[in-house]
Motif scaffolding. Structure first.
Motif, PDB file in Angstrom:
ATOM      1  N   MET A 295       0.818  -1.223   0.000  1.00 60.35           N
ATOM      2  CA  MET A 295       0.000   0.000   0.000  1.00 60.35           C
ATOM      3  C   MET A 295       0.852   1.274   0.000  1.00 60.35           C
ATOM      4  O   MET A 295       0.456   2.295  -0.533  1.00 60.35           O
ATOM      5  N   THR A 300      -3.832   6.765  -5.778  1.00 60.05           N
ATOM      6  CA  THR A 300      -5.080   7.020  -6.506  1.00 60.05           C
ATOM      7  C   THR A 300      -4.816   8.239  -7.400  1.00 60.05           C
ATOM      8  O   THR A 300      -3.762   8.885  -7.273  1.00 60.05           O
ATOM      9  N   ARG A 303      -4.067  11.133  -4.759  1.00 58.29           N
ATOM     10  CA  ARG A 303      -2.929  11.197  -3.842  1.00 58.29           C
ATOM     11  C   ARG A 303      -2.196   9.864  -3.742  1.00 58.29           C
ATOM     12  O   ARG A 303      -2.700   8.831  -4.188  1.00 58.29           O
ATOM     13  N   CYS A 305      -1.027   6.794  -1.504  1.00 54.07           N
ATOM     14  CA  CYS A 305      -1.645   6.154  -0.334  1.00 54.07           C
ATOM     15  C   CYS A 305      -0.829   6.395   0.943  1.00 54.07           C
ATOM     16  O   CYS A 305      -1.383   6.446   2.036  1.00 54.07           O
ATOM     17  N   CYS A 308      -2.171   8.985   3.104  1.00 55.40           N
ATOM     18  CA  CYS A 308      -3.564   8.809   3.546  1.00 55.40           C
ATOM     19  C   CYS A 308      -3.591   8.350   5.011  1.00 55.40           C
ATOM     20  O   CYS A 308      -2.869   7.427   5.388  1.00 55.40           O
ATOM     21  N   ILE A 311      -4.218   4.518   5.749  1.00 58.61           N
ATOM     22  CA  ILE A 311      -3.398   3.483   5.080  1.00 58.61           C
ATOM     23  C   ILE A 311      -3.275   2.185   5.881  1.00 58.61           C
ATOM     24  O   ILE A 311      -3.287   1.097   5.315  1.00 58.61           O
ATOM     25  N   CYS A 314      -6.357  -0.090   5.355  1.00 56.78           N
ATOM     26  CA  CYS A 314      -6.842  -0.230   3.981  1.00 56.78           C
ATOM     27  C   CYS A 314      -6.090  -1.370   3.306  1.00 56.78           C
ATOM     28  O   CYS A 314      -4.871  -1.455   3.391  1.00 56.78           O
ATOM     29  N   VAL A 316      -5.908  -3.208  -0.421  1.00 53.10           N
ATOM     30  CA  VAL A 316      -6.386  -3.282  -1.811  1.00 53.10           C
ATOM     31  C   VAL A 316      -5.468  -4.249  -2.547  1.00 53.10           C
ATOM     32  O   VAL A 316      -4.239  -4.089  -2.525  1.00 53.10           O
ATOM     33  N   ILE A 331      -4.784   2.848  -8.061  1.00 48.80           N
ATOM     34  CA  ILE A 331      -6.101   2.499  -7.518  1.00 48.80           C
ATOM     35  C   ILE A 331      -7.107   3.529  -8.016  1.00 48.80           C
ATOM     36  O   ILE A 331      -6.897   4.744  -7.841  1.00 48.80           O
ATOM     37  N   CYS A 336     -11.045   3.103  -4.352  1.00 48.37           N
ATOM     38  CA  CYS A 336     -10.677   3.759  -3.085  1.00 48.37           C
ATOM     39  C   CYS A 336     -11.943   4.045  -2.261  1.00 48.37           C
ATOM     40  O   CYS A 336     -12.001   3.719  -1.075  1.00 48.37           O
ATOM     41  N   ARG A 340     -12.995   2.278   1.344  1.00 49.60           N
ATOM     42  CA  ARG A 340     -13.259   3.051   2.565  1.00 49.60           C
ATOM     43  C   ARG A 340     -14.632   2.710   3.129  1.00 49.60           C
ATOM     44  O   ARG A 340     -14.793   2.555   4.337  1.00 49.60           O
TER      45      ARG A 340
HETATM   46  S1  SF4 Z   1      -8.378   4.763   1.386  1.00 55.63           S
HETATM   47 FE1  SF4 Z   1      -6.882   3.207   0.786  1.00 55.63          FE
HETATM   48  S2  SF4 Z   1      -6.847   3.302  -1.444  1.00 55.63           S
HETATM   49 FE2  SF4 Z   1      -7.800   5.194  -0.757  1.00 55.63          FE
HETATM   50  S3  SF4 Z   1      -6.086   6.670  -0.639  1.00 55.63           S
HETATM   51 FE3  SF4 Z   1      -6.358   5.740   1.418  1.00 55.63          FE
HETATM   52  S4  SF4 Z   1      -4.893   4.043   1.470  1.00 55.63           S
HETATM   53 FE4  SF4 Z   1      -5.183   4.611  -0.714  1.00 55.63          FE
END
Ligand code: SF4
Ligand code: SF4
Length: 370
Positions: A295, A300, A303, A305, A308, A311, A314, A316, A331, A336, A340
């Motif tokens: 991750m 995305t 931004r 990840c 974020c 992170i 999350c 993926v 992603i 995304c 979430r």
């Molecule tokens: S929610 Fe997950 S996929 Fe979306 S920006 Fe944050 S870490 Fe990345």
């Protein structure tokens, strides 16, 4: 090199044309000599308890090869130094009396694709009736462990909660739910998804005592906060229908048709003969590429990840998400947002069960199941 799971894609042919399936059906078949060569190498690298997973396409189109593969494995394992479990992912259309008997004899884990009330919309028309009759027949075989896998789309999401009830009423002990990225999810379909999950939550809170008891596997599993990394090649390996070895069965699905792509070569262990020519070096080289699939390296369109705040909670899959973003490590905004939303829903499940344990009425808006 130590693997607890070896997936074998005996054929990529399928007798269904599910509307959301992104897999190329190229009608390739693994010949048994390639399978046995791969098994001869992999067997000593299997963990003491391990899983051999038959995947497709529709793997039961190659039932004879499944039997030959197992016979070869049993010869290799005649001293019973490994505890080998078998599993099979199938659309169920070819499950005959003879096949069920074989799966029962070998105590198979059976993952049946069944979309509940959405079955005849997304999968083959008329297959709903057959599966509803078949599931009780499978459950009579005491050594088969049955689980279902249901996929919902923006168009069929309104069937989610009632399908869960239907599948559980049929007696299936564990269910997996997936969401297809095609067709695109509109804001309205995402709201419908939230409502459907809330309805499922209301039902589970009424029917089960503990979060870990609920049969929806993703909702029942506890997770620890950490930065998620792709596990391909670390403890699993897959043999694709074209005879190439990968770290996970999802890679050949995504990279099929992208063979000339350098990225595809980077993540592939190569054909069985090539790999066996220099396994240690090829494994080390490929795993150093896969090590980047975490991750902290994904992004995305808005931004990276790593920037974020979510992170650590999350996760993926880089290959599954590449089907919509068209690039490994990218992603899409839709993925995304859905990730979430699912994490928040999972937290609501946990909170609901904690409140239930403390004897408090869950502060969740009731959304009854019809
Ligand atoms: S929610 Fe997950 S996929 Fe979306 S920006 Fe944050 S870490 Fe990345
Ligand atoms: S993250 Fe995706 S590609 Fe990696 S091992 Fe898991 S399912 Fe396979």
């Amino acid at each position: 090199m130590e693997f607890s799971k070896f997936t074998i894609i005996l054929t990529d042919r399928c007798n269904f044309h599910c509307s959301y399936c992104s897999q190329k059906k190229a009608n390739r078949w693994l010949d048994i000599s390639t399978v046995t060569k791969a098994l001869d190498f992999i067997y000593p690298h299997l963990t003491k308890e391990c899983y051999i997973n038959f995947y497709g396409g529709e793997p039961l189109l190659a039932f004879d090869r499944i039997k030959e593969t197992i016979a070869h494995l049993e010869r290799l394992n005649r001293r019973r130094t490994r505890k080998i479990h078998y599993s099979l992912s199938t659309n169920g259309s070819l499950l005959s009396e003879e096949i069920l008997r074989f799966l029962d004899e070998h105590a198979f884990f059976l993952l049946l694709s069944f979309d509940g009330w959405a079955q005849d919309i997304s999968r083959k028309k008329g297959s709903f009736d057959r599966l509803v009759l078949l599931i009780p027949e499978i459950l009579k075989r005491r050594r088969i462990s049955l689980e279902t896998n249901s996929v919902f789309t923006a168009e069929t999401i309104g069937h989610l909660s009632t399908s869960i009830r239907l599948i559980l009423r049929l007696g299936v002990p564990k269910i997996h739910i997936g969401f297809s990225s095609q067709p695109r999810w509109t804001p309205t379909s995402l709201i419908r998804m939230k409502k459907e999950i809330a309805a499922a939550r209301t039902y589970f809170l009424a029917a089960y005592e503990r979060e870990t008891d609920i049969p929806w596997v993703d909702m029942a599993n506890k997770y620890k906060k950490s930065i998620y990394r792709c596990n391909a090649g670390r403890d699993q390996v897959a043999l694709a229908a074209d005879g190439r070895l990968w770290g996970c069965f999802l890679f050949p699905h995504y990279f099929d048709g992208r063979n000339g792509n350098r990225e595809s070569e980077k993540y592939c262990f190569g054909g069985v003969d090539t790999f066996l020519g220099d396994p240690e070096a090829i494994y080390a080289r490929t795993m150093s590429a896969i090590a980047g699939l975490g991750m902290d390296n994904f992004s995305t369109p808005e931004r990276r990840c790593i920037m974020c705040e979510e992170i650590e909670s999350c996760w993926v899959c880089p290959i599954a998400s590449a089907f919509s973003s068209r690039a490994v490590g990218k992603i899409s905004l839709q993925t995304c947002r859905m990730t979430r939303m699912m994490r928040k829903e999972k937290d609501l499940f946990s909170r609901g069960f904690e409140n239930k344990k403390r004897g408090r009425r869950p502060r969740i808006k009731a959304a009854g199941l019809s």
